[in-house]
Write an enzyme that holds these catalytic residues in place. Sequence first.
Site, PDB file in Angstrom:
ATOM      1  N   ALA A 128      11.655 -24.176  16.989  1.00 28.36           N
ATOM      2  CA  ALA A 128      12.315 -23.167  17.819  1.00 28.36           C
ATOM      3  C   ALA A 128      13.788 -22.998  17.485  1.00 28.36           C
ATOM      4  O   ALA A 128      14.347 -21.913  17.646  1.00 28.36           O
ATOM      5  CB  ALA A 128      12.154 -23.547  19.295  1.00 28.36           C
ATOM      6  N   HIS A 133       1.092 -23.218  15.198  1.00 27.82           N
ATOM      7  CA  HIS A 133       0.806 -23.108  16.627  1.00 27.82           C
ATOM      8  C   HIS A 133       0.370 -21.701  17.013  1.00 27.82           C
ATOM      9  O   HIS A 133       0.376 -21.354  18.201  1.00 27.82           O
ATOM     10  CB  HIS A 133       2.021 -23.542  17.443  1.00 27.82           C
ATOM     11  CG  HIS A 133       2.323 -25.000  17.291  1.00 27.82           C
ATOM     12  ND1 HIS A 133       3.513 -25.570  17.680  1.00 27.82           N
ATOM     13  CD2 HIS A 133       1.583 -26.025  16.770  1.00 27.82           C
ATOM     14  CE1 HIS A 133       3.503 -26.864  17.424  1.00 27.82           C
ATOM     15  NE2 HIS A 133       2.337 -27.159  16.860  1.00 27.82           N
ATOM     16  N   ILE A 156      22.348 -24.046  12.204  1.00 24.69           N
ATOM     17  CA  ILE A 156      21.210 -23.714  11.339  1.00 24.69           C
ATOM     18  C   ILE A 156      21.437 -22.405  10.604  1.00 24.69           C
ATOM     19  O   ILE A 156      21.151 -22.300   9.399  1.00 24.69           O
ATOM     20  CB  ILE A 156      19.915 -23.663  12.175  1.00 24.69           C
ATOM     21  CG1 ILE A 156      19.519 -25.084  12.583  1.00 24.69           C
ATOM     22  CG2 ILE A 156      18.774 -22.991  11.405  1.00 24.69           C
ATOM     23  CD1 ILE A 156      18.363 -25.148  13.559  1.00 24.69           C
TER      24      ILE A 156
END
Length: 247
Positions: A21, A120, A234
Amino acid sequence: MDGKLIDRIRGARRVAALTGAGISTASGIPDYRGPEGVWTRTPSAVNAFTLENFMADAEVRREFWRTYAGHAAWRAEPNAAHRALAELDRTGVAVRVLTQNVDGLHQRAGLAARKVLELHGTMHTTRCTACAAGFPTAEILAAGDDDPTCSRCGGILQLDVVLFGQMLDGAVLGQARTIAAASGLFLAIGSSLQVEPAASLCTIAVGARATLVVVNRDPTPYDDDADFVLRDDIEAVVPELCAAVNR
């Protein structure tokens, strides 16, 4: 960026990225366990992500569908980290993304769908839990039902996402393990690495002598196994890592 890290990853020809996430927060999608995470702010929300609760309780399902009806991912755009991985692939490096995310942003950034394994699942399609009929999620949401049912058999509908208590698709997981074992550079980006079996892909990569780089704001259970651990932003550091591969 650390010179030892650059020297270690320069020239990597097979790069696998396990993304969580955290890679999408810069696109405006909240994570789950961070300070402003979905489950941090509303601990009860995790109940809607448990298969047993979802199947047994209509109100849980309504909460689940409310969450996704207004989900930020419908409006989100890929950020610099998503785009950097796609651009690295375009340079001729074999990039494969193993994502825990269901938002589809890696594909929208330009990576071919076959190069993205959605461990997922995806929020963009919906499936009947009874007859397995599939539907575009946008179509289901547009109908406006707060607890939608299958137009073919009347069964309970569920997003094509893996809930707690559900098994990952065996074929997808097997392919992910093969990719991890074949990678020369394994990047774990924006994942708490607390959810198995996805997190154990790091162990497979290390066992195959890949260089493991963990990029995450908070400590993870796999930091001690990593060759390098980066706490940097990130969206800033992933483009630098991708550029370093081609130096």
